[in-house]
Scaffold this motif. Structure first.
Motif, PDB file in Angstrom:
ATOM      1  N   ALA A 146      -2.927  11.036   6.134  1.00 11.95           N
ATOM      2  CA  ALA A 146      -1.428  10.965   5.344  1.00 11.95           C
ATOM      3  C   ALA A 146      -1.248   9.437   4.945  1.00 11.95           C
ATOM      4  CB  ALA A 146      -0.308  11.473   6.359  1.00 11.95           C
ATOM      5  N   THR A 147      -0.140   8.912   5.156  1.00 16.80           N
ATOM      6  CA  THR A 147       0.033   7.633   4.634  1.00 16.80           C
ATOM      7  C   THR A 147       0.518   6.460   5.720  1.00 16.80           C
ATOM      8  OG1 THR A 147       2.241   7.988   4.109  1.00 16.80           O
ATOM      9  CG2 THR A 147       0.685   8.428   2.210  1.00 16.80           C
ATOM     10  N   VAL A 148       0.484   5.410   5.419  1.00 17.47           N
ATOM     11  CA  VAL A 148       0.786   4.365   6.229  1.00 17.47           C
ATOM     12  C   VAL A 148       2.303   4.251   6.564  1.00 17.47           C
ATOM     13  CG1 VAL A 148       1.076   1.629   6.399  1.00 17.47           C
ATOM     14  CG2 VAL A 148      -0.867   2.636   5.075  1.00 17.47           C
ATOM     15  N   ASP A 206     -11.132   2.932  -3.240  1.00 11.51           N
ATOM     16  CA  ASP A 206     -11.382   1.621  -2.486  1.00 11.51           C
ATOM     17  C   ASP A 206     -12.930   1.473  -2.358  1.00 11.51           C
ATOM     18  OD1 ASP A 206      -8.756   0.906  -2.286  1.00 11.51           O
ATOM     19  OD2 ASP A 206      -8.671   1.774  -0.104  1.00 11.51           O
ATOM     20  N   VAL A 238       0.879  -1.247  -0.024  1.00  9.20           N
ATOM     21  CA  VAL A 238      -0.031  -0.002  -0.015  1.00  9.20           C
ATOM     22  C   VAL A 238       0.902   1.253  -0.066  1.00  9.20           C
ATOM     23  CG1 VAL A 238      -1.878  -1.270   1.129  1.00  9.20           C
ATOM     24  CG2 VAL A 238      -0.260   0.224   2.460  1.00  9.20           C
ATOM     25  N   ARG A 284      -6.779  -5.612  -1.759  1.00  6.00           N
ATOM     26  CA  ARG A 284      -5.775  -4.695  -1.918  1.00  6.00           C
ATOM     27  C   ARG A 284      -4.662  -5.163  -0.890  1.00  6.00           C
ATOM     28  NH1 ARG A 284      -4.145   0.701  -1.568  1.00  6.00           N
ATOM     29  NH2 ARG A 284      -5.911   1.536  -0.614  1.00  6.00           N
ATOM     30  N   GLY A 295      -4.433   3.012  20.020  1.00  4.40           N
ATOM     31  CA  GLY A 295      -4.729   2.866  18.676  1.00  4.40           C
ATOM     32  C   GLY A 295      -3.825   1.825  18.064  1.00  4.40           C
ATOM     33  N   PRO A 299      -1.214   1.439  11.899  1.00  2.00           N
ATOM     34  CA  PRO A 299       0.294   1.272  11.631  1.00  2.00           C
ATOM     35  C   PRO A 299       1.273   2.148  12.574  1.00  2.00           C
ATOM     36  CG  PRO A 299      -0.832   2.397  10.003  1.00  2.00           C
ATOM     37  CD  PRO A 299      -1.993   1.806  10.709  1.00  2.00           C
ATOM     38  N   ALA A 300       0.839   3.115  12.767  1.00  2.00           N
ATOM     39  CA  ALA A 300       1.628   4.099  13.865  1.00  2.00           C
ATOM     40  C   ALA A 300       2.014   3.584  15.242  1.00  2.00           C
ATOM     41  CB  ALA A 300       0.963   5.545  14.147  1.00  2.00           C
ATOM     42  N   GLY A 358      -6.207  -0.522  12.634  1.00  3.04           N
ATOM     43  CA  GLY A 358      -6.751   0.657  11.971  1.00  3.04           C
ATOM     44  C   GLY A 358      -7.175   0.568  10.670  1.00  3.04           C
ATOM     45  N   VAL A 359      -7.004   1.602   9.938  1.00  5.79           N
ATOM     46  CA  VAL A 359      -7.442   1.684   8.583  1.00  5.79           C
ATOM     47  C   VAL A 359      -7.014   0.416   7.842  1.00  5.79           C
ATOM     48  CG1 VAL A 359      -7.119   3.123   6.328  1.00  5.79           C
ATOM     49  CG2 VAL A 359      -7.572   4.090   8.402  1.00  5.79           C
ATOM     50  N   THR A 406      -4.306   7.676  17.330  1.00  2.99           N
ATOM     51  CA  THR A 406      -5.764   7.331  17.100  1.00  2.99           C
ATOM     52  C   THR A 406      -6.145   7.687  15.665  1.00  2.99           C
ATOM     53  OG1 THR A 406      -6.102   9.346  18.216  1.00  2.99           O
ATOM     54  CG2 THR A 406      -6.424   7.234  19.632  1.00  2.99           C
ATOM     55  N   ASP A 460      -1.731   9.663  11.553  1.00  3.56           N
ATOM     56  CA  ASP A 460      -2.764  10.698  11.131  1.00  3.56           C
ATOM     57  C   ASP A 460      -3.425  11.655  12.098  1.00  3.56           C
ATOM     58  OD1 ASP A 460      -2.790   9.397   8.639  1.00  3.56           O
ATOM     59  OD2 ASP A 460      -4.621   8.806   8.316  1.00  3.56           O
ATOM     60  N   GLU A 517      -7.019  -0.437  21.985  1.00  3.38           N
ATOM     61  CA  GLU A 517      -7.835  -0.219  20.680  1.00  3.38           C
ATOM     62  C   GLU A 517      -9.318  -0.521  20.751  1.00  3.38           C
ATOM     63  OE1 GLU A 517      -7.013   0.387  17.222  1.00  3.38           O
ATOM     64  OE2 GLU A 517      -9.337   0.032  17.269  1.00  3.38           O
ATOM     65  N   ALA A 518      -9.645   0.536  20.330  1.00  5.36           N
ATOM     66  CA  ALA A 518     -11.333   0.818  20.324  1.00  5.36           C
ATOM     67  C   ALA A 518     -12.012  -0.384  19.585  1.00  5.36           C
ATOM     68  CB  ALA A 518     -11.686   2.109  19.848  1.00  5.36           C
ATOM     69  N   VAL A 535      -9.809   4.512  24.690  1.00  2.59           N
ATOM     70  CA  VAL A 535      -9.172   5.547  25.770  1.00  2.59           C
ATOM     71  C   VAL A 535     -10.002   6.799  25.698  1.00  2.59           C
ATOM     72  CG1 VAL A 535      -7.071   6.556  26.494  1.00  2.59           C
ATOM     73  CG2 VAL A 535      -7.040   4.309  25.546  1.00  2.59           C
TER      74      VAL A 535
HETATM   75  C1  LIG Z   1      -9.930   3.622   2.669  1.00  2.02           C
HETATM   76  C2  LIG Z   1      -8.363   4.046   2.721  1.00  2.02           C
HETATM   77  C3  LIG Z   1      -7.439   3.712   2.095  1.00  2.02           C
HETATM   78  C4  LIG Z   1      -6.111   4.086   2.226  1.00  2.02           C
HETATM   79  N1  LIG Z   1      -5.240   3.729   1.285  1.00  2.02           N
HETATM   80  C5  LIG Z   1      -3.772   4.059   1.537  1.00  2.02           C
HETATM   81  C6  LIG Z   1      -2.808   3.671   0.770  1.00  2.02           C
HETATM   82  O1  LIG Z   1      -3.017   2.906  -0.320  1.00  2.02           O
HETATM   83  N2  LIG Z   1      -1.575   4.043   0.947  1.00  2.02           N
HETATM   84  C7  LIG Z   1      -1.291   4.758   2.199  1.00  2.02           C
HETATM   85  O2  LIG Z   1      -0.034   4.745   2.427  1.00  2.02           O
HETATM   86  N3  LIG Z   1      -2.088   5.038   2.989  1.00  2.02           N
HETATM   87  C8  LIG Z   1      -3.345   4.825   2.711  1.00  2.02           C
HETATM   88  N4  LIG Z   1      -4.252   5.277   3.520  1.00  2.02           N
HETATM   89  C9  LIG Z   1      -4.109   6.268   4.571  1.00  2.02           C
HETATM   90  C10 LIG Z   1      -3.457   5.308   5.660  1.00  2.02           C
HETATM   91  O3  LIG Z   1      -4.331   3.995   6.081  1.00  2.02           O
HETATM   92  C11 LIG Z   1      -3.585   6.197   7.143  1.00  2.02           C
HETATM   93  O4  LIG Z   1      -2.614   7.335   6.948  1.00  2.02           O
HETATM   94  C12 LIG Z   1      -2.564   5.353   8.177  1.00  2.02           C
HETATM   95  O5  LIG Z   1      -3.608   4.182   8.490  1.00  2.02           O
HETATM   96  C13 LIG Z   1      -2.564   6.141   9.352  1.00  2.02           C
HETATM   97  O6  LIG Z   1      -2.146   5.147  10.416  1.00  2.02           O
HETATM   98  P1  LIG Z   1      -2.634   5.811  12.078  1.00  2.02           P
HETATM   99  O7  LIG Z   1      -1.834   4.631  12.744  1.00  2.02           O
HETATM  100  O8  LIG Z   1      -2.249   6.996  12.311  1.00  2.02           O
HETATM  101  O9  LIG Z   1      -4.187   5.682  12.274  1.00  2.02           O
HETATM  102  P2  LIG Z   1      -5.354   4.712  11.845  1.00  2.02           P
HETATM  103  O10 LIG Z   1      -4.945   3.606  10.888  1.00  2.02           O
HETATM  104  O11 LIG Z   1      -6.285   5.483  11.848  1.00  2.02           O
HETATM  105  O12 LIG Z   1      -5.569   3.738  13.289  1.00  2.02           O
HETATM  106  C14 LIG Z   1      -5.932   4.495  14.501  1.00  2.02           C
HETATM  107  C15 LIG Z   1      -6.547   3.427  15.337  1.00  2.02           C
HETATM  108  O13 LIG Z   1      -6.965   3.848  16.507  1.00  2.02           O
HETATM  109  C16 LIG Z   1      -8.142   3.439  17.139  1.00  2.02           C
HETATM  110  N5  LIG Z   1      -8.578   4.194  18.040  1.00  2.02           N
HETATM  111  C17 LIG Z   1      -9.080   5.624  17.626  1.00  2.02           C
HETATM  112  N6  LIG Z   1      -9.460   6.406  18.847  1.00  2.02           N
HETATM  113  C18 LIG Z   1      -9.247   5.596  19.993  1.00  2.02           C
HETATM  114  C19 LIG Z   1      -9.234   5.722  21.183  1.00  2.02           C
HETATM  115  N7  LIG Z   1      -9.893   6.897  21.893  1.00  2.02           N
HETATM  116  N8  LIG Z   1      -8.921   4.417  22.066  1.00  2.02           N
HETATM  117  C20 LIG Z   1      -8.646   3.369  21.470  1.00  2.02           C
HETATM  118  N9  LIG Z   1      -8.477   3.358  20.187  1.00  2.02           N
HETATM  119  C21 LIG Z   1      -8.539   4.397  19.301  1.00  2.02           C
HETATM  120  C22 LIG Z   1      -8.947   3.286  15.878  1.00  2.02           C
HETATM  121  O14 LIG Z   1      -9.944   2.492  15.830  1.00  2.02           O
HETATM  122  C23 LIG Z   1      -7.788   2.984  14.682  1.00  2.02           C
HETATM  123  O15 LIG Z   1      -7.805   1.249  14.847  1.00  2.02           O
HETATM  124  C24 LIG Z   1      -5.719   4.753   3.421  1.00  2.02           C
HETATM  125  C25 LIG Z   1      -6.756   5.241   4.255  1.00  2.02           C
HETATM  126  C26 LIG Z   1      -8.093   4.969   4.150  1.00  2.02           C
HETATM  127  C27 LIG Z   1      -9.271   5.377   4.925  1.00  2.02           C
END
Ligand SMILES: Cc1cc2nc3c(=O)[nH]c(=O)nc-3n(C[C@H](O)[C@H](O)[C@H](O)COP(=O)(O)OP(=O)(O)OC[C@H]3O[C@@H](n4cnc5c(N)ncnc54)[C@H](O)[C@@H]3O)c2cc1C
Ligand SMILES: Cc1cc2nc3c(=O)[nH]c(=O)nc-3n(C[C@H](O)[C@H](O)[C@H](O)COP(=O)(O)OP(=O)(O)OC[C@H]3O[C@@H](n4cnc5c(N)ncnc54)[C@H](O)[C@@H]3O)c2cc1C
Ligand code: SF4
Ligand code: SF4
Ligand code: FES
Lengths: 500, 277
Positions: free
Chosen positions: A475-477, A329, A125, A222, A182, A185-186, A212-213, A269, A469, A205-206, A248
């Motif tokens: 942003a990105t993974v 998607d 991805v 994909r 959360g 990926p972060a 996450g995403v 998150t 994010d 994790e909620a 949280v």
């Molecule tokens: C449909 C879609 C397609 C995408 N495609 C791509 C791609 O092809 N390539 C790419 O690089 N990026 C892509 N992105 C962007 C990428 O997925 C995000 O930038 C990335 O997942 C951000 O990671 P993160 O760990 O910051 O947050 P997230 O992946 O959003 O994870 C956050 C997690 O925290 C949890 N959470 C939230 N609040 C709380 C709380 N209060 N307590 C406990 N848990 C909580 C959520 O349930 C979630 O599981 C896409 C995004 C989407 C929505």
């Protein structure tokens, strides 16, 4: 989009050590650059569009060993590799590629895992074309970069097939406890890195599945869920504890967790709050946010309804508003769920579409229609409150705006109405406000994002870090993972300095 | 994973579910809810927290049998594991000393209103509780409600209780009877809440309703639960579930709750086939 990253002294040294190895020198000599340049970029084998657009099986099949070795041979093994400066997690790209050429696949995967704990995901991805591959020297010379992402995917798939996932040695426990909030990926990255340093890590994790995403947003075709599961299992083997269904801010606040004995925190998150356009009819039945639509289908498996209990509207005429990965998607999902017409409605032109090139290409092959320079004005419902049509307006490109993009301006009188029975609004997500609301000491920026010191990912609260994010907006993974790596290093330092 | 401590039929269409969830029990307040999934293939559904015991670490909800998910819940036994039990979600109800408060409840709302009535009573209010049931044998938790109400008024379509009239009518007459009603809280099916809100609109008595739109995550991530209040879109799971009933776009809510009507029938048929074949 590309962030040209600085190459740190540490990385420079790491690269040089690899570059100077005897076997690398020999491998470089074994085939002249001229010969290397004759090898064409190896195509990613894909399933046929007419078949794959009816199911959720993965579209890309992955390179086989011979193709991967050939592709690896294309790489020049540069003394000053451009590629590395495009990778947010600083993978030693030439080393892992040359190990593939040498057919030492086990060493290759270990090389990657030194800095990237989720390669099977990134290989699928990552927007490689705007990150590592855009700065590849071969691209600068010929326009066709080494397929770094495809190779990364190949090598991590190899590891999974072999079934011998390499577990690093874990140092004795430091006694420190870390809460990661959360499981995107972060958060997963932070958890892995800190577990490897001997800290006791718990992820909160909620939702009920980690990722996450990656689990609720990006579809199976994909990124198969099995891959994510393997990565999460790996973290558990490293000793990371997962607390699912724990919000949280609701189930416990950050303050509560502090009292429970956690010494450091990482907030990852994400940007989970869906944006709507606030136009008439947006609350009609059959109008979804992309988050809801994709969550129903991916996380809750509505594509297997009624075997799974969660339903989703299966439209015959589906319109998806937006032009990013999320929109691609969604529209490809609608097609797979039986839409005869599945269309993208995007207000700018093809050039400005933020979606990855590969996703747009796949969508086009699968029969997705693109209505560019078009924006919805309102939705109309039937007597049951279900969406049955939408009114749109055509646009043309005007003067460039502050971001340098030419701004779309409406063409007067170009309104038209078309029948639709499914609409997915995919115009972006904002950071989830829950943590900030329940942790008032956190500094919040203009867009609801958390503010951090970019050098350390530290928030204003001692011991509390954030990334992904929630600080960047959508942003990105790989950027989320890059933040995670940086934060983990700082958190380790914080914990070892005994600032508790 | 959360363990079921007790699952019991209270009246023919209503069951009680008590779950071991110490964190939820420690944190929850009246008006909040949990999201539950009965098995790995299940749907995430919201249930109001009807009671809890922080010492025992248990949380109790009452649910009415309507479709597949509630059928599945009704088959649980003590000791079973729930793959999802998350909460407490939503904002707690607004509890203050308002003066005289009418608490109106029907079906599962009879239980859902209980912790609110209890808290209002404790805050010094005079609590008048109105309960609506189709038939007298569908009434449960009478003792509990009596303890927290200054007056308990029950309406059933048969003649065992105080009256046969639909509770919004009773609310209407009560507003006239009582010198001053400062607030009304109504929980139950959407229609009951809608009618209660309409009953108090002319007199302008603030009427809080606990809305029950379809939800998925319950944390503000999906927007499935959106409702229009004062012309603005709100997410019931994070902005609610309590709203001022006089501001709600009721027709929209009714329509959105019926989003999956055909699918729900299909799902229930598939479930029954699987269960009995
Ligand atoms: C449909 C879609 C397609 C995408 N495609 C791509 C791609 O092809 N390539 C790419 O690089 N990026 C892509 N992105 C962007 C990428 O997925 C995000 O930038 C990335 O997942 C951000 O990671 P993160 O760990 O910051 O947050 P997230 O992946 O959003 O994870 C956050 C997690 O925290 C949890 N959470 C939230 N609040 C709380 C709380 N209060 N307590 C406990 N848990 C909580 C959520 O349930 C979630 O599981 C896409 C995004 C989407 C929505
Ligand atoms: C905040 C809140 C609190 C609630 N508290 C209670 C309670 O304490 N006790 C109780 O019995 N019921 C409660 N409900 C309603 C309960 O969630 C639904 O009755 C239940 O989801 C029905 O599921 P089912 O599969 O059995 O029925 P289905 O056949 O799926 O649906 C029947 C009807 O229930 C509603 N519904 C279906 N799926 C959902 C869903 N995921 N989320 C919300 N509503 C849905 C729809 O209007 C639908 O038409 C509450 C709802 C909300 C939003
Ligand atoms: S992680 Fe992403 S940016 Fe880094 S090498 Fe792999 S595909 Fe390229
Ligand atoms: S820049 Fe391109 S050719 Fe040079 S080492 Fe990196 S991948 Fe190979
Ligand atoms: S249930 Fe998803 S936002 Fe409320």
């Amino acid at each position: 989009m590309t962030e040209k990253l600085e190459i740190s002294a540490e990385l420079k040294e790491r690269l040089k050590a690899g570059y100077d190895k005897e076997w690398r020198k020999e491998l470089r000599k074994s085939l002249p650059v001229k010969e290397r340049m004759k090898i064409p970029r190896q195509k990613m084998p894909e399933r046929e569009p007419e078949k794959r657009n009816r199911d959720f099986g993965e579209v890309n099949k992955g390179l086989d060993v011979e193709a991967a070795v050939l592709e690896a041979r294309r790489c020049w093994d540069c003394a000053n590799p451009g590629c590395v400066s495009g990778c947010p997690v600083s993978i030693d790209i030439p080393s892992f590629i040359k190990l593939i050429e040498k057919r030492d696949l086990v060493a290759s995967i270990r090389k990657i895992k030194e800095t990237n704990s989720l390669p099977a995901i990134c290989g699928r991805v990552c927007p490689q074309e705007t990150q590592c591959e855009i700065v590849c020297n071969l691209r600068k010379a010929t326009g066709v970069p080494v397929a770094i992402g495809n190779l990364e995917r190949f090598i991590s798939d190899f590891e999974r097939w072999e079934g011998q996932v390499f577990l690093p040695e874990i140092p004795p426990s430091t006694g420190s406890r870390v809460a990661v909030i959360g499981a995107g990926p972060a958060g997963l990255t932070v958890a892995g890195e800190l577990a490897k340093k001997g800290h006791r890590v718990t992820i909160f994790e909620a939702l009920h599945i980690a990722g996450g995403v990656l689990v609720y947003g990006i579809p199976e075709f994909r990124l198969p869920k099995a891959i994510l599961k393997a990565e999460v299992d790996y973290l558990q083997k490293l000793g990371v504890e997962l607390r699912m269904s724990f919000v949280v801010g609701k189930t416990a606040t950050l303050e509560d967790l502090k009292k429970d004995g956690y010494d450091a925190f990482f907030i990852g998150t994400g940007a989970g709050l869906p944006n709507f356009m606030r136009i008439p009819g947006e609350n009609l039945v059959g109008v979804y946010s992309a988050n809801e639509y994709l969550t129903r289908v991916n996380l809750m498996r509505a594509y297997e309804f009624p075997f799974y209990d969660t339903p989703v509207v299966r439209g015959k005429r589906a319109a998806v508003i937006g032009g990013g990965n999320v929109a691609m998607d969604s529209v490809r999902t609608a097609k797979r769920l039986g839409a005869e017409l599945a269309a993208i409605i995007y207000r700018r032109s093809r050039q400005e579409m933020p979606a990855r090139e590969e996703e747009v290409k796949h969508a086009e092959e699968e029969g997705i229609e693109f209505h560019l320079l078009t924006t919805p004005l309102r939705y109309f419902g039937d007597d049951k409150g279900r969406v049955k049509a939408m009114e749109c307006l055509r646009m043309e490109l005007g003067e460039p705006d502050s971001s340098g993009r030419r701004k779309p301006v409406p063409i007067p009188g170009s309104e038209f109405i078309t029948e639709v029975d499914l609409v997915v609004v995919a115009i972006g997500q904002s950071p989830n406000p829950l943590m900030a609301q329940t942790t008032p000491e956190l500094r919040v920026g203009k867009w609801g994002n958390l503010e951090v010191d970019w050098k350390t990912m530290a928030t204003g609260i001692p011991g509390v870090f954030a990334g992904g994010d929630i600080v960047r907006g959508g942003a990105t993974v790989i950027l989320a993972m890059g933040d995670g790596r940086l934060a983990a290093a700082e958190m380790d330092r914080y914990l070892k300095n005994g600032q508790r | 994973m959360a363990k079921v401590l007790r699952r019991e039929r209270l009246v023919p269409n209503i069951h009680l579910l008590e779950v071991h969830a110490p964190e939820v029990a420690r944190k929850c307040r009246p008006g909040q809810f949990v999201i539950v999934m009965s098995d790995e293939r299940g749907e995430r559904i919201p249930l109001t927290i009807a009671d809890w015991d922080a010492k025992r670490g248990s949380v109790t909800s009452i649910f009415m049998l309507v479709g597949t998910s509630t059928q599945k819940l009704s088959l649980l036994k003590a000791g079973d594991d729930l793959p999802v039990y998350v909460g407490p979600l939503g904002r707690p109800s607004d509890i203050q000393n308002f003066g005289t408060v009418v608490c109106a409840g029907g079906c599962f709302g009879i239980a859902a209103i209980y912790p609110i009535a209890r808290a209002l009573k404790k805050a010094g209010n005079r609590v008048l509780t109105l309960i609506d049931v189709k038939a007298s044998y569908l009434f449960y938790w009478e003792d509990k409600l009596k303890k927290v109400s200054d007056r308990l008024f029950v309406s059933a379509r048969d003649s065992r209780y105080d009256s046969k009239e639909y509770i919004p009518y009773k609310l209407d007459s009560l507003l006239k009877e009582e010198k001053k009603v400062d607030r009304v809280v109504a929980i139950g099916c959407t229609y009951l809440m809608y009618r209660c809100a309409e009953a108090t609109r002319p007199a302008g008595v603030k009427t809080m309703v606990s809305l029950n739109p379809i939800m998925v995550d319950g944390t503000g991530m999906c927007g499935a639960c959106r409702v229009s209040a004062d012309g603005k879109t709100k997410f019931a799971c994070v902005d609610g579930p309590d709203f001022d009933g006089h501001t709600i776009d009721w027709p929209e809510l009714f329509a959105r709750r019926k989003s999956y009507f055909d699918d729900e029938v299909k799902s229930l048929c598939a479930f029954e086939r699987e269960r009995f074949s």
